[in-house]
Write a protein that holds these residues in place. Sequence first.
Motif, PDB file in Angstrom:
ATOM      1  N   THR A  30       0.852  -1.192   0.000  1.00  0.00           N
ATOM      2  CA  THR A  30       0.000   0.000   0.000  1.00  0.00           C
ATOM      3  C   THR A  30       0.884   1.237   0.000  1.00  0.00           C
ATOM      4  N   PRO A  31       0.780   2.080  -1.044  1.00  0.00           N
ATOM      5  CA  PRO A  31       1.591   3.307  -1.046  1.00  0.00           C
ATOM      6  C   PRO A  31       1.232   4.179   0.153  1.00  0.00           C
ATOM      7  N   LEU A  32       2.249   4.785   0.736  1.00  0.00           N
ATOM      8  CA  LEU A  32       2.030   5.681   1.883  1.00  0.00           C
ATOM      9  C   LEU A  32       2.723   6.998   1.555  1.00  0.00           C
ATOM     10  N   ALA A  33       1.937   8.085   1.496  1.00  0.00           N
ATOM     11  CA  ALA A  33       2.518   9.396   1.156  1.00  0.00           C
ATOM     12  C   ALA A  33       2.627  10.198   2.455  1.00  0.00           C
ATOM     13  N   GLY A  34       1.700  11.115   2.715  1.00  0.00           N
ATOM     14  CA  GLY A  34       1.754  11.892   3.955  1.00  0.00           C
ATOM     15  C   GLY A  34       1.184  11.130   5.143  1.00  0.00           C
ATOM     16  N   ALA A  35       0.472  10.058   4.869  1.00  0.00           N
ATOM     17  CA  ALA A  35      -0.124   9.164   5.882  1.00  0.00           C
ATOM     18  C   ALA A  35      -1.272   9.808   6.675  1.00  0.00           C
ATOM     19  N   THR A  36      -1.787  10.931   6.235  1.00  0.00           N
ATOM     20  CA  THR A  36      -2.843  11.580   7.029  1.00  0.00           C
ATOM     21  C   THR A  36      -4.156  10.802   6.958  1.00  0.00           C
ATOM     22  N   ASP A  37      -4.448  10.168   5.835  1.00  0.00           N
ATOM     23  CA  ASP A  37      -5.626   9.292   5.755  1.00  0.00           C
ATOM     24  C   ASP A  37      -5.291   7.918   6.321  1.00  0.00           C
ATOM     25  N   LEU A  38      -4.127   7.401   5.968  1.00  0.00           N
ATOM     26  CA  LEU A  38      -3.764   6.045   6.406  1.00  0.00           C
ATOM     27  C   LEU A  38      -3.648   5.971   7.920  1.00  0.00           C
ATOM     28  N   PHE A  39      -3.183   7.039   8.544  1.00  0.00           N
ATOM     29  CA  PHE A  39      -3.029   7.034   9.995  1.00  0.00           C
ATOM     30  C   PHE A  39      -4.380   6.839  10.680  1.00  0.00           C
ATOM     31  N   THR A  78       2.471  18.732  -1.428  1.00  0.00           N
ATOM     32  CA  THR A  78       1.603  18.873  -0.248  1.00  0.00           C
ATOM     33  C   THR A  78       0.696  20.094  -0.412  1.00  0.00           C
ATOM     34  N   TYR A  79      -0.276  20.207   0.465  1.00  0.00           N
ATOM     35  CA  TYR A  79      -1.177  21.369   0.428  1.00  0.00           C
ATOM     36  C   TYR A  79      -0.392  22.662   0.665  1.00  0.00           C
ATOM     37  N   THR A  80       0.611  22.597   1.535  1.00  0.00           N
ATOM     38  CA  THR A  80       1.421  23.799   1.796  1.00  0.00           C
ATOM     39  C   THR A  80       2.169  24.189   0.522  1.00  0.00           C
ATOM     40  N   GLY A 111      -0.257  16.249   4.104  1.00  0.00           N
ATOM     41  CA  GLY A 111      -1.228  15.701   3.145  1.00  0.00           C
ATOM     42  C   GLY A 111      -0.837  16.062   1.722  1.00  0.00           C
ATOM     43  N   THR A 112      -1.010  15.116   0.806  1.00  0.00           N
ATOM     44  CA  THR A 112      -0.590  15.341  -0.582  1.00  0.00           C
ATOM     45  C   THR A 112      -1.786  15.302  -1.539  1.00  0.00           C
ATOM     46  N   LEU A 113      -1.565  15.902  -2.699  1.00  0.00           N
ATOM     47  CA  LEU A 113      -2.609  15.895  -3.740  1.00  0.00           C
ATOM     48  C   LEU A 113      -2.866  14.457  -4.200  1.00  0.00           C
ATOM     49  N   GLY A 115      -2.455  11.741  -2.547  1.00  0.00           N
ATOM     50  CA  GLY A 115      -3.157  11.006  -1.491  1.00  0.00           C
ATOM     51  C   GLY A 115      -4.636  11.338  -1.471  1.00  0.00           C
ATOM     52  N   ASN A 116      -4.967  12.597  -1.680  1.00  0.00           N
ATOM     53  CA  ASN A 116      -6.376  13.023  -1.698  1.00  0.00           C
ATOM     54  C   ASN A 116      -7.125  12.327  -2.834  1.00  0.00           C
ATOM     55  N   VAL A 117      -6.480  12.281  -3.993  1.00  0.00           N
ATOM     56  CA  VAL A 117      -7.116  11.691  -5.179  1.00  0.00           C
ATOM     57  C   VAL A 117      -7.182  10.163  -5.053  1.00  0.00           C
ATOM     58  N   GLY A 124     -13.320  14.752  -0.744  1.00  0.00           N
ATOM     59  CA  GLY A 124     -11.970  15.280  -0.993  1.00  0.00           C
ATOM     60  C   GLY A 124     -12.054  16.657  -1.644  1.00  0.00           C
ATOM     61  N   ASP A 125     -11.405  17.633  -1.025  1.00  0.00           N
ATOM     62  CA  ASP A 125     -11.600  19.022  -1.479  1.00  0.00           C
ATOM     63  C   ASP A 125     -10.947  19.350  -2.813  1.00  0.00           C
ATOM     64  N   THR A 126      -9.918  18.598  -3.191  1.00  0.00           N
ATOM     65  CA  THR A 126      -9.259  18.956  -4.457  1.00  0.00           C
ATOM     66  C   THR A 126      -9.953  18.315  -5.658  1.00  0.00           C
TER      67      THR A 126
HETATM   68  C1  FAD Z   1      -7.543  15.860  10.876  1.00  0.00           C
HETATM   69  C2  FAD Z   1      -7.713  15.644   9.386  1.00  0.00           C
HETATM   70  C3  FAD Z   1      -8.311  16.653   8.636  1.00  0.00           C
HETATM   71  C4  FAD Z   1      -8.504  16.470   7.261  1.00  0.00           C
HETATM   72  N1  FAD Z   1      -9.104  17.479   6.570  1.00  0.00           N
HETATM   73  C5  FAD Z   1      -9.339  17.309   5.239  1.00  0.00           C
HETATM   74  C6  FAD Z   1     -10.009  18.330   4.493  1.00  0.00           C
HETATM   75  O1  FAD Z   1     -10.382  19.387   5.009  1.00  0.00           O
HETATM   76  N2  FAD Z   1     -10.224  18.104   3.151  1.00  0.00           N
HETATM   77  C7  FAD Z   1      -9.810  16.954   2.532  1.00  0.00           C
HETATM   78  O2  FAD Z   1     -10.037  16.811   1.329  1.00  0.00           O
HETATM   79  N3  FAD Z   1      -9.168  15.979   3.224  1.00  0.00           N
HETATM   80  C8  FAD Z   1      -8.925  16.124   4.546  1.00  0.00           C
HETATM   81  N4  FAD Z   1      -8.294  15.123   5.258  1.00  0.00           N
HETATM   82  C9  FAD Z   1      -7.885  13.897   4.553  1.00  0.00           C
HETATM   83  C10 FAD Z   1      -6.394  13.821   4.108  1.00  0.00           C
HETATM   84  O3  FAD Z   1      -5.597  14.731   4.820  1.00  0.00           O
HETATM   85  C11 FAD Z   1      -6.244  14.076   2.610  1.00  0.00           C
HETATM   86  O4  FAD Z   1      -7.044  13.154   1.877  1.00  0.00           O
HETATM   87  C12 FAD Z   1      -4.782  13.976   2.149  1.00  0.00           C
HETATM   88  O5  FAD Z   1      -4.649  14.616   0.917  1.00  0.00           O
HETATM   89  C13 FAD Z   1      -4.258  12.556   2.018  1.00  0.00           C
HETATM   90  O6  FAD Z   1      -2.939  12.618   1.536  1.00  0.00           O
HETATM   91  P1  FAD Z   1      -1.767  11.777   2.190  1.00  0.00           P
HETATM   92  O7  FAD Z   1      -0.522  12.083   1.451  1.00  0.00           O
HETATM   93  O8  FAD Z   1      -1.702  11.973   3.662  1.00  0.00           O
HETATM   94  O9  FAD Z   1      -2.288  10.297   1.853  1.00  0.00           O
HETATM   95  P2  FAD Z   1      -1.987   8.930   2.614  1.00  0.00           P
HETATM   96  O10 FAD Z   1      -2.711   8.870   3.898  1.00  0.00           O
HETATM   97  O11 FAD Z   1      -0.521   8.643   2.645  1.00  0.00           O
HETATM   98  O12 FAD Z   1      -2.665   7.925   1.554  1.00  0.00           O
HETATM   99  C14 FAD Z   1      -4.046   7.988   1.298  1.00  0.00           C
HETATM  100  C15 FAD Z   1      -4.410   6.914   0.252  1.00  0.00           C
HETATM  101  O13 FAD Z   1      -3.835   7.235  -0.991  1.00  0.00           O
HETATM  102  C16 FAD Z   1      -2.935   6.213  -1.442  1.00  0.00           C
HETATM  103  N5  FAD Z   1      -1.826   6.944  -2.084  1.00  0.00           N
HETATM  104  C17 FAD Z   1      -1.171   8.028  -1.591  1.00  0.00           C
HETATM  105  N6  FAD Z   1      -0.324   8.516  -2.516  1.00  0.00           N
HETATM  106  C18 FAD Z   1      -0.439   7.717  -3.614  1.00  0.00           C
HETATM  107  C19 FAD Z   1       0.177   7.723  -4.899  1.00  0.00           C
HETATM  108  N7  FAD Z   1       1.079   8.647  -5.261  1.00  0.00           N
HETATM  109  N8  FAD Z   1      -0.182   6.767  -5.791  1.00  0.00           N
HETATM  110  C20 FAD Z   1      -1.106   5.838  -5.457  1.00  0.00           C
HETATM  111  N9  FAD Z   1      -1.732   5.774  -4.257  1.00  0.00           N
HETATM  112  C21 FAD Z   1      -1.399   6.716  -3.347  1.00  0.00           C
HETATM  113  C22 FAD Z   1      -2.574   5.443  -0.191  1.00  0.00           C
HETATM  114  O14 FAD Z   1      -2.212   4.115  -0.471  1.00  0.00           O
HETATM  115  C23 FAD Z   1      -3.866   5.534   0.596  1.00  0.00           C
HETATM  116  O15 FAD Z   1      -4.774   4.577   0.123  1.00  0.00           O
HETATM  117  C24 FAD Z   1      -8.079  15.261   6.632  1.00  0.00           C
HETATM  118  C25 FAD Z   1      -7.457  14.261   7.390  1.00  0.00           C
HETATM  119  C26 FAD Z   1      -7.279  14.440   8.757  1.00  0.00           C
HETATM  120  C27 FAD Z   1      -6.619  13.345   9.554  1.00  0.00           C
END
Ligand code: FAD
Length: 273
Positions: A30-39, A78-80, A111-113, A115-117, A124-126
């Motif tokens: 499972t790919p892990l980017a910023g881990a904000t969803d996975l966590f 990342t969003y930043t 959080g990354t773009l 990861g959101n997609v 997902g806001d993006t």
């Molecule tokens: C407190 C909190 C607040 C949040 N607020 C918002 C909000 O306001 N709006 C919003 O839209 N989201 C929000 N989120 C959700 C999250 O932060 C976003 O969806 C974020 O963009 C996920 O990115 P990530 O890099 O952390 O993904 P990860 O947690 O690392 O991964 C998420 C999923 O994407 C997969 N993945 C990641 N990168 C890739 C890649 N390059 N290729 C293939 N698969 C990939 C992973 O395997 C996993 O299934 C929030 C989360 C938390 C915990």
Amino acid sequence: MRTAVSRLELLRPRSVRDALRMLRNDGPLTPLAGATDLFVALNFGTLEGTRFLDLWALEPLRRITLRDGMLQIGALATYTTLQHSRLVRRHLPILARAAREVGGMQIQNRGTLGGNVANGSPAGDTLPVLAVADAVVVLRSADAERRVPFGDFYTGYRATVRRPDELIVAFEIPPVEGRQWFRKVGTRAAQAISKVVMAGVRGPRPRIAVGSVAPTVVRLSGVERELAEGATVKEAVRRLDQDIQPIDDLRSTAEYRRDVVGNLVRQFWASTA
Ligand SMILES: Cc1cc2nc3c(=O)[nH]c(=O)nc-3n(C[C@H](O)[C@H](O)[C@H](O)COP(=O)(O)OP(=O)(O)OC[C@H]3O[C@@H](n4cnc5c(N)ncnc54)[C@H](O)[C@@H]3O)c2cc1C
């Protein structure tokens, strides 16, 4: 935390090529980017036994460039980064705007773009931004690269065409003609999950996409067509029921969502006139 972190297996590739080889040869991973969803999922204990591929160190996937008028955004941006990128602010300001409204500063830093997609939450806001920008998702495996129009990427609720041996490496955004607009409606102004999130482009071909009202992000193609043909916004909004059948869930009722979508379409049209 319900999942013992010390028992997790995490592979750390040094390059994108290594990462893709690991996905092909050592999967399932499972790919892990910023881990904000996975966590969050780890905390719920739903990822027991999952093996992870840590993408965080893969710098080439963070790049944002402009090539022949095409904006290329690396999946690990990342969003930043999106908020501060001059290219994003100039060519797709609604993406910078959406990034500013995601979570808090800690989430924006990790959080990354991509990861959101990939996560594919309908909230997902993006996602509406990429939908109205006619973005293309660039998927790469160890053997090939393919480009999928954003409108074809989701096949259902959190289901995508991405194969297990592929990574999202980037998004390509063609030039966006017209005035851009974004609005997120949540329970409060910051740190809230969207009840309804909408993006629009008012150009020769009006484009409107909305999140949090269906299993996946949706384009309001009926409303778009009406507006393109010169209908008033009041007339166009009457077509909404053909484009969306909102859901009742713990965040909102279907009726509330339908009303908010109508109001947002009117607001979009009035403020981009
Ligand atoms: C407190 C909190 C607040 C949040 N607020 C918002 C909000 O306001 N709006 C919003 O839209 N989201 C929000 N989120 C959700 C999250 O932060 C976003 O969806 C974020 O963009 C996920 O990115 P990530 O890099 O952390 O993904 P990860 O947690 O690392 O991964 C998420 C999923 O994407 C997969 N993945 C990641 N990168 C890739 C890649 N390059 N290729 C293939 N698969 C990939 C992973 O395997 C996993 O299934 C929030 C989360 C938390 C915990």
